[in-house]
Enzyme design. Structure first.
Site, PDB file in Angstrom:
ATOM      1  N   LYS A 196       3.241   4.177  -2.933  1.00 30.86           N
ATOM      2  CA  LYS A 196       3.009   5.565  -2.512  1.00 30.86           C
ATOM      3  C   LYS A 196       2.617   6.451  -3.698  1.00 30.86           C
ATOM      4  O   LYS A 196       1.799   7.369  -3.548  1.00 30.86           O
ATOM      5  CB  LYS A 196       4.258   6.097  -1.796  1.00 30.86           C
ATOM      6  N   ASN A 227      -3.523   6.122   6.942  1.00 35.87           N
ATOM      7  CA  ASN A 227      -2.097   6.329   7.233  1.00 35.87           C
ATOM      8  C   ASN A 227      -1.317   5.025   7.383  1.00 35.87           C
ATOM      9  O   ASN A 227      -0.090   5.023   7.225  1.00 35.87           O
ATOM     10  CB  ASN A 227      -2.006   7.163   8.529  1.00 35.87           C
ATOM     11  N   ALA A 254       6.248   2.476  -5.505  1.00 37.91           N
ATOM     12  CA  ALA A 254       5.097   2.237  -6.388  1.00 37.91           C
ATOM     13  C   ALA A 254       3.791   2.366  -5.601  1.00 37.91           C
ATOM     14  O   ALA A 254       2.809   2.950  -6.084  1.00 37.91           O
ATOM     15  CB  ALA A 254       5.208   0.846  -7.017  1.00 37.91           C
ATOM     16  N   SER A 288      -1.236   3.460  16.208  1.00 38.92           N
ATOM     17  CA  SER A 288      -0.678   2.958  17.470  1.00 38.92           C
ATOM     18  C   SER A 288       0.726   3.484  17.703  1.00 38.92           C
ATOM     19  O   SER A 288       1.257   3.401  18.804  1.00 38.92           O
ATOM     20  CB  SER A 288      -0.664   1.430  17.474  1.00 38.92           C
ATOM     21  N   TYR A 299       7.657  -0.107  -2.431  1.00 37.92           N
ATOM     22  CA  TYR A 299       7.108   0.940  -1.553  1.00 37.92           C
ATOM     23  C   TYR A 299       6.815   2.219  -2.365  1.00 37.92           C
ATOM     24  O   TYR A 299       5.731   2.809  -2.255  1.00 37.92           O
ATOM     25  CB  TYR A 299       8.113   1.233  -0.433  1.00 37.92           C
ATOM     26  N   VAL A 354      -5.871  -3.298   7.656  1.00 29.86           N
ATOM     27  CA  VAL A 354      -6.362  -2.535   6.494  1.00 29.86           C
ATOM     28  C   VAL A 354      -6.401  -3.369   5.211  1.00 29.86           C
ATOM     29  O   VAL A 354      -7.010  -2.948   4.230  1.00 29.86           O
ATOM     30  CB  VAL A 354      -5.532  -1.239   6.246  1.00 29.86           C
ATOM     31  N   SER A 378       4.133   9.638   0.553  1.00 32.54           N
ATOM     32  CA  SER A 378       5.554   9.797   0.894  1.00 32.54           C
ATOM     33  C   SER A 378       6.215  10.585  -0.229  1.00 32.54           C
ATOM     34  O   SER A 378       5.700  10.651  -1.346  1.00 32.54           O
ATOM     35  CB  SER A 378       6.205   8.415   1.006  1.00 32.54           C
TER      36      SER A 378
HETATM   37  P1  NAP Z   1       5.276   2.921  11.932  1.00 34.41           P
HETATM   38  O1  NAP Z   1       5.920   3.690  13.023  1.00 34.41           O
HETATM   39  O2  NAP Z   1       5.836   1.591  11.553  1.00 34.41           O
HETATM   40  O3  NAP Z   1       3.723   2.743  12.255  1.00 34.41           O
HETATM   41  C1  NAP Z   1       2.912   2.044  11.338  1.00 34.41           C
HETATM   42  C2  NAP Z   1       1.501   1.957  11.875  1.00 34.41           C
HETATM   43  O4  NAP Z   1       0.687   1.269  10.907  1.00 34.41           O
HETATM   44  C3  NAP Z   1       1.397   1.160  13.173  1.00 34.41           C
HETATM   45  O5  NAP Z   1       0.359   1.701  13.948  1.00 34.41           O
HETATM   46  C4  NAP Z   1       1.011  -0.235  12.691  1.00 34.41           C
HETATM   47  O6  NAP Z   1       0.370  -0.959  13.744  1.00 34.41           O
HETATM   48  C5  NAP Z   1       0.067   0.131  11.538  1.00 34.41           C
HETATM   49  N1  NAP Z   1      -0.121  -0.893  10.524  1.00 34.41           N
HETATM   50  C6  NAP Z   1       0.813  -1.500   9.755  1.00 34.41           C
HETATM   51  N2  NAP Z   1       0.242  -2.413   8.949  1.00 34.41           N
HETATM   52  C7  NAP Z   1      -1.098  -2.370   9.215  1.00 34.41           C
HETATM   53  C8  NAP Z   1      -2.214  -3.088   8.726  1.00 34.41           C
HETATM   54  N3  NAP Z   1      -2.106  -4.050   7.791  1.00 34.41           N
HETATM   55  N4  NAP Z   1      -3.436  -2.790   9.212  1.00 34.41           N
HETATM   56  C9  NAP Z   1      -3.577  -1.851  10.171  1.00 34.41           C
HETATM   57  N5  NAP Z   1      -2.561  -1.135  10.674  1.00 34.41           N
HETATM   58  C10 NAP Z   1      -1.329  -1.416  10.205  1.00 34.41           C
HETATM   59  O7  NAP Z   1       5.248   3.755  10.563  1.00 34.41           O
HETATM   60  P2  NAP Z   1       5.365   5.345  10.303  1.00 34.41           P
HETATM   61  O8  NAP Z   1       6.791   5.664  10.050  1.00 34.41           O
HETATM   62  O9  NAP Z   1       4.613   6.090  11.327  1.00 34.41           O
HETATM   63  O10 NAP Z   1       4.609   5.435   8.905  1.00 34.41           O
HETATM   64  C11 NAP Z   1       3.233   5.755   8.836  1.00 34.41           C
HETATM   65  C12 NAP Z   1       2.891   6.118   7.403  1.00 34.41           C
HETATM   66  O11 NAP Z   1       3.735   7.188   6.997  1.00 34.41           O
HETATM   67  C13 NAP Z   1       3.106   4.994   6.402  1.00 34.41           C
HETATM   68  O12 NAP Z   1       2.084   5.018   5.438  1.00 34.41           O
HETATM   69  C14 NAP Z   1       4.449   5.347   5.777  1.00 34.41           C
HETATM   70  O13 NAP Z   1       4.568   4.843   4.473  1.00 34.41           O
HETATM   71  C15 NAP Z   1       4.372   6.853   5.779  1.00 34.41           C
HETATM   72  N6  NAP Z   1       5.669   7.539   5.710  1.00 34.41           N
HETATM   73  C16 NAP Z   1       6.595   7.374   6.707  1.00 34.41           C
HETATM   74  C17 NAP Z   1       7.820   8.046   6.599  1.00 34.41           C
HETATM   75  C18 NAP Z   1       8.890   7.938   7.658  1.00 34.41           C
HETATM   76  O14 NAP Z   1      10.016   8.423   7.412  1.00 34.41           O
HETATM   77  N7  NAP Z   1       8.636   7.350   8.802  1.00 34.41           N
HETATM   78  C19 NAP Z   1       8.077   8.864   5.490  1.00 34.41           C
HETATM   79  C20 NAP Z   1       7.109   8.986   4.512  1.00 34.41           C
HETATM   80  C21 NAP Z   1       5.902   8.330   4.634  1.00 34.41           C
HETATM   81  P3  NAP Z   1       0.255  -2.575  13.753  1.00 34.41           P
HETATM   82  O15 NAP Z   1       1.600  -3.119  13.391  1.00 34.41           O
HETATM   83  O16 NAP Z   1      -0.191  -2.926  15.152  1.00 34.41           O
HETATM   84  O17 NAP Z   1      -0.805  -2.913  12.755  1.00 34.41           O
END
Ligand code: NAP
Length: 257
Positions: free
Chosen positions: A161, A91, A159, A16, A157, A65, A143
């Site tokens: 990842k 994701n 742990a 989303s 977090y 999830v 990550s």
């Molecule tokens: P984000 O902008 O906060 O988006 C997170 C997404 O996950 C949203 O669509 C959220 O929607 C959904 N979500 C969260 N909990 C959920 C659940 N229990 N069930 C279903 N959907 C869920 O996060 P992002 O930065 O894009 O991160 C996405 C992924 O990339 C994560 O795994 C994060 O660890 C990884 N990552 C991010 C970064 C960074 O710098 N941003 C770096 C490394 C890795 P709802 O709240 O509506 O459920």
């Protein structure tokens, strides 16, 4: 150069916003049928509408999830809507900060439950369809934090990842005979909605510490996920790819001076 993914069905959890939205838009551009999954239906539906407006095929589904029944329902909806599950981008993730000493058991369980158990549940739900097809591409969003680096406040977090990569390696062995690959993208810092609470100073400082002098874009990560999903990546499994503009490379700030 790459075989078309047109007509392949992809489920993207956490699509989303942020990286998941970027992955979904990228896969939509190459003609995949998309099931966009997040807890909030309206936000996933907005992204689905964006993809449809661009000429793609997408629908949204509300699921958590951390719930096995939600993940099974998600897989069923993909099958009912598109007749297959070819690609799963696991994701969805959360990254609330809490330093040791202040971190509660509930904080720890929540992060592990979403990021690690959520990976297990989403993958498990898609396996019957992928095994029956004898084809599947599973791409985990891990990550650099945990597998490669650390950052104060993110021990739970990190742990989760790193745990995803342990899960991936055995899953890759178990699923190889079915033509299913399991790989992971390891983003560096990407300025998504999930990092909205951190200051602009933080992002500026991080960018200054990256050899390419910018944080990542969601498209940077989506392009790597697209490669792992491609026919051409058929012989790659159990691998992780860092996408970080060189963020993990400097030994000290002097390396960038
Ligand atoms: P984000 O902008 O906060 O988006 C997170 C997404 O996950 C949203 O669509 C959220 O929607 C959904 N979500 C969260 N909990 C959920 C659940 N229990 N069930 C279903 N959907 C869920 O996060 P992002 O930065 O894009 O991160 C996405 C992924 O990339 C994560 O795994 C994060 O660890 C990884 N990552 C991010 C970064 C960074 O710098 N941003 C770096 C490394 C890795 P709802 O709240 O509506 O459920």
């Amino acid at each position: 150069m790459f075989t078309s993914l047109k007509g392949r069905t992809a489920i993207v959890t956490g699509s989303s916003k942020g990286i998941g939205r970027g992955i979904a838009l990228r896969f939509g551009l190459v003609g995949c049928n998309l099931l966009l999954v997040s807890r909030k239906l309206d936000e996933a539906a907005t992204v689905a509408a964006e993809i449809v407006a661009l000429g793609g095929t997408a629908r949204a589904f509300a699921a958590d999830v951390t719930r096995q029944s939600d993940m099974q329902a998600m897989a069923q909806v993909a099958l009912d809507s598109f007749g297959a599950i070819d690609i799963l981008c696991a994701n969805a993730g959360i990254f609330p900060a809490a330093k040791l000493g202040a971190m509660t058991e509930a904080d720890f369980d929540s992060v592990i439950g979403t990021n690690l158990k959520g990976t297990f549940l989403s993958v498990s739900a898609c396996l019957p369809a992928m095994k029956a097809q004898r084809f599947g591409r599973i791409i985990l969003t891990s990550s650099i934090t945990g597998p490669v680096t650390g950052f104060p406040g993110w021990s739970h977090y990190g742990a989760s990842k790193a745990g995803q990569l342990g899960f991936m390696r055995t899953a890759a062995i178990e699923l190889a005979p079915y033509g299913i690959t399991v790989n992971a993208v390891l983003p560096g810092t990407v300025a998504t909605e999930g990092l909205a609470d951190v200051s602009e100073d933080y992002i500026r400082n991080v960018a200054a510490s990256i050899p390419m002098h910018r944080v990542g874009s969601v498209t940077d990560i989506a392009n790597a996920a697209l490669f792992f999903a491609s026919e051409e990546a058929a012989y790659i499994t159990g691998q992780s790819l860092v996408i970080d503009g060189g963020q993990i490379l400097p030994e000290s700030p002097a390396a960038l001076a």
